[in-house]
Design a protein around this motif. Sequence first.
Motif, mmCIF file in Angstrom:
data_model
loop_
_atom_site.group_PDB
_atom_site.id
_atom_site.type_symbol
_atom_site.label_atom_id
_atom_site.label_comp_id
_atom_site.label_asym_id
_atom_site.label_seq_id
_atom_site.Cartn_x
_atom_site.Cartn_y
_atom_site.Cartn_z
ATOM 1 N N HIS A 119 0.807 -1.219 0.000
ATOM 2 C CA HIS A 119 0.000 0.000 0.000
ATOM 3 C C HIS A 119 0.845 1.276 0.000
ATOM 4 O O HIS A 119 0.402 2.307 -0.498
ATOM 5 C CB HIS A 119 -0.939 0.000 1.203
ATOM 6 C CG HIS A 119 -2.024 -1.034 1.123
ATOM 7 N ND1 HIS A 119 -2.679 -1.335 -0.053
ATOM 8 C CD2 HIS A 119 -2.577 -1.836 2.083
ATOM 9 C CE1 HIS A 119 -3.588 -2.276 0.171
ATOM 10 N NE2 HIS A 119 -3.538 -2.595 1.465
ATOM 11 N N PHE A 120 2.074 1.233 0.606
ATOM 12 C CA PHE A 120 2.921 2.428 0.617
ATOM 13 C C PHE A 120 3.463 2.689 -0.792
ATOM 14 O O PHE A 120 4.075 1.825 -1.416
ATOM 15 C CB PHE A 120 4.075 2.264 1.608
ATOM 16 C CG PHE A 120 3.629 2.361 3.047
ATOM 17 C CD1 PHE A 120 3.233 3.578 3.581
ATOM 18 C CD2 PHE A 120 3.593 1.232 3.855
ATOM 19 C CE1 PHE A 120 2.810 3.673 4.908
ATOM 20 C CE2 PHE A 120 3.189 1.324 5.178
ATOM 21 C CZ PHE A 120 2.784 2.540 5.703
ATOM 22 N N GLY A 121 3.233 3.887 -1.267
ATOM 23 C CA GLY A 121 3.648 4.257 -2.619
ATOM 24 C C GLY A 121 2.602 3.965 -3.670
ATOM 25 O O GLY A 121 2.679 4.503 -4.778
ATOM 26 N N ALA A 122 1.629 3.132 -3.329
ATOM 27 C CA ALA A 122 0.529 2.829 -4.260
ATOM 28 C C ALA A 122 -0.735 3.535 -3.783
ATOM 29 O O ALA A 122 -1.191 4.506 -4.371
ATOM 30 C CB ALA A 122 0.321 1.319 -4.350
ATOM 31 N N VAL A 123 -1.287 3.058 -2.676
ATOM 32 C CA VAL A 123 -2.454 3.724 -2.087
ATOM 33 C C VAL A 123 -2.006 4.916 -1.235
ATOM 34 O O VAL A 123 -2.541 6.021 -1.342
ATOM 35 C CB VAL A 123 -3.267 2.729 -1.244
ATOM 36 C CG1 VAL A 123 -4.477 3.420 -0.620
ATOM 37 C CG2 VAL A 123 -3.696 1.538 -2.089
ATOM 38 N N ILE A 124 -1.040 4.676 -0.384
ATOM 39 C CA ILE A 124 -0.566 5.706 0.550
ATOM 40 C C ILE A 124 0.544 6.491 -0.125
ATOM 41 O O ILE A 124 1.579 5.924 -0.522
ATOM 42 C CB ILE A 124 -0.054 5.057 1.852
ATOM 43 C CG1 ILE A 124 -1.132 4.154 2.460
ATOM 44 C CG2 ILE A 124 0.385 6.132 2.852
ATOM 45 C CD1 ILE A 124 -0.615 3.234 3.544
ATOM 46 N N GLN A 125 0.349 7.808 -0.254
ATOM 47 C CA GLN A 125 1.265 8.653 -1.009
ATOM 48 C C GLN A 125 1.965 9.657 -0.087
ATOM 49 O O GLN A 125 1.646 9.779 1.098
ATOM 50 C CB GLN A 125 0.496 9.397 -2.106
ATOM 51 C CG GLN A 125 -0.216 8.486 -3.107
ATOM 52 C CD GLN A 125 0.758 7.753 -4.011
ATOM 53 O OE1 GLN A 125 1.868 8.233 -4.261
ATOM 54 N NE2 GLN A 125 0.351 6.599 -4.528
ATOM 55 N N ALA A 126 2.906 10.385 -0.673
ATOM 56 C CA ALA A 126 3.624 11.424 0.065
ATOM 57 C C ALA A 126 2.638 12.376 0.734
ATOM 58 O O ALA A 126 1.638 12.783 0.145
ATOM 59 C CB ALA A 126 4.544 12.192 -0.877
ATOM 60 N N GLY A 127 2.912 12.714 2.003
ATOM 61 C CA GLY A 127 2.068 13.637 2.751
ATOM 62 C C GLY A 127 0.887 13.009 3.439
ATOM 63 O O GLY A 127 0.180 13.688 4.193
ATOM 64 N N ASP A 128 0.644 11.712 3.236
ATOM 65 C CA ASP A 128 -0.474 11.038 3.889
ATOM 66 C C ASP A 128 -0.111 10.644 5.317
ATOM 67 O O ASP A 128 1.068 10.575 5.688
ATOM 68 C CB ASP A 128 -0.883 9.794 3.102
ATOM 69 C CG ASP A 128 -1.524 10.127 1.762
ATOM 70 O OD1 ASP A 128 -1.855 11.309 1.543
ATOM 71 O OD2 ASP A 128 -1.684 9.201 0.933
ATOM 72 N N THR A 129 -1.135 10.354 6.111
ATOM 73 C CA THR A 129 -0.955 9.914 7.490
ATOM 74 C C THR A 129 -1.640 8.567 7.696
ATOM 75 O O THR A 129 -2.783 8.371 7.284
ATOM 76 C CB THR A 129 -1.531 10.929 8.483
ATOM 77 O OG1 THR A 129 -0.832 12.168 8.357
ATOM 78 C CG2 THR A 129 -1.413 10.442 9.922
ATOM 79 N N VAL A 130 -0.926 7.662 8.339
ATOM 80 C CA VAL A 130 -1.474 6.355 8.702
ATOM 81 C C VAL A 130 -1.622 6.324 10.221
ATOM 82 O O VAL A 130 -0.637 6.381 10.957
ATOM 83 C CB VAL A 130 -0.562 5.211 8.225
ATOM 84 C CG1 VAL A 130 -1.142 3.861 8.643
ATOM 85 C CG2 VAL A 130 -0.356 5.275 6.722
ATOM 86 N N TRP A 131 -2.873 6.275 10.684
ATOM 87 C CA TRP A 131 -3.148 6.247 12.118
ATOM 88 C C TRP A 131 -3.224 4.802 12.599
ATOM 89 O O TRP A 131 -3.958 3.988 12.061
ATOM 90 C CB TRP A 131 -4.476 6.944 12.417
ATOM 91 C CG TRP A 131 -4.503 8.415 12.158
ATOM 92 C CD1 TRP A 131 -5.182 9.070 11.186
ATOM 93 C CD2 TRP A 131 -3.825 9.418 12.909
ATOM 94 N NE1 TRP A 131 -4.979 10.422 11.278
ATOM 95 C CE2 TRP A 131 -4.140 10.673 12.330
ATOM 96 C CE3 TRP A 131 -2.971 9.390 14.016
ATOM 97 C CZ2 TRP A 131 -3.641 11.872 12.821
ATOM 98 C CZ3 TRP A 131 -2.478 10.597 14.513
ATOM 99 C CH2 TRP A 131 -2.811 11.817 13.918
#
Length: 548
Positions: A65-77
């Motif tokens: 998911h990192f780099g695909a769904v989750i992009q630069a500037g996003d937050t994962v809680w």
Amino acid sequence: MTLPRRTGQGMLACLGAAVLVLALNASSPAFGAEYYVDPATGSADGDGSAESPWESLEQVVQDGHFGAVIQAGDTVWLRTGFHGELVISGGSFATPITIAAAPGETPRLRRVELTDTQGWVLSGLSISPSHSPEFESVTIARISGSSSNVTIEKSLLFTVEDASGWSADDWDQLAANGITADGTNITLRENVVQNVDFAISVNASDSLVEGNVVDSYSGDGLRGLGDDITFQYNLVKNSYNVNDNHDDGFQSWSVGPGGVGTGEVRGIILRGNVFISSDDDPSRPLLRRALQGIGCFDGMFVDWIVENNVIFTDHWHGITFLGATNVRVINNTVIDIDRENSSTGPPWIQIGDHKDGTPSTGNIVRNNLTSDLNLTSSGVTEDHNLIVGVSDKDALFVDPTPPAFDVHLVPGAPAIDAGSSDLAAATDIEGNPRPQGEGVDIGAFEWPSDPLKDLIALNDALPADVSAYKSRGHMSATLARLEVVRRLVEAGQFDIAIRQLESLQRRMDGCGDGPPADGDDWIVDCTVQNSVRKLVERRLIPSLIASQ
């Protein structure tokens, strides 16, 4: 010992009782999308929303998911629960991705390993190999390769939560390393690192290590091996003597073509750190009492600044550089803890030539309060330093003995206004501007201090254990009295605040040479009484008088 922290211009004033509680809550999220991970209610088939979270952080990495769904500037809680381990190799994000504890949650990870990757913030995590169902001692957080722009902050890292039952062999075999960092532009901020071997080791250049607490370690507390690193306002205490390693609060050495001691380490700043060999806790007999404070033995060390640090130890090496060029050692306080039958010490400030005979040049040792000086190189300018003997401490410090470790200056101390302004730090260890009087004070603390900060120190000296007081009601009355004093100080009513403190002093009898116990006493524990009396008489009332 209170956590060192910066609050506006001030570091928390007290060096008092142990506080090892960390709020594992992250700061506000960066701009970008937000995703959620919940080991209790999540699923690998979720979409990462608050209503349909993913199952674990380890699973999020494995699913790509990192780099695909989750992009630069996003937050994962991350929500409470065990998230496995975070192992990432590669990937570059110009605006960092934030992985953080959701408000009020305590996510647990076994370890973190980031390799050849850029752009991450990890915040508010609990990271320990003991969180895994099967324990294995591993480096708790490793940043390696060409990694850059990585921050680990406000996290708790430990081998095991409670190592009080460990033997020397347990420490030697089980203690994991805390944080190791290679690369560039790494920030390690406001973490607590406990029960480890080597706590924080930084080979990365252009990096910041700030406001961390290292408590209980069997190797070195801090290591700085890269260029242009700032280590500031960290607390390092309680070194365990379990093997033949010569433990240091801070250690550095150079590596060049010929191996150790044949290169240079450049541009390191050591500012406002506190190093305590041990807090003399009798329940921990393995504590090392002769810790090397700041040990830099295999230069060359070039363009360093060492200022406003406080070191308590029984070892000779309070601050030592062997092979130094343009190193400034200014406004530090280096104190012998003064234990009986010590075979090492007193701690000195030393600058000597390199072990291979290369001369040290262009160095300055100035405005230091120290138990000894050992300047064996001709390449040192030494001035405005004050040697502190055993009999001098009462004339200088509020209460330098364990567990207070309070080396604020007292009124009339010979260190006041006795320093040089040339190259002195603009503020002291607590952020108070220099000078406060006619001249710069010698040592890490400038006098007078701030009454409100001194009230924080007094509050920290009061235990939450009701047994220190005559009753729970007397404990509440003591705290209420200090709240009244605080409000008076904020209102500028210093005379009334002093009378309130003098009244509190009369509520502590029955210890030492003071009056006998009577029905008006609030605080009955003699250790607490002694600490409170010294803080009130030698620190708080003088600062109130100076503020009038």
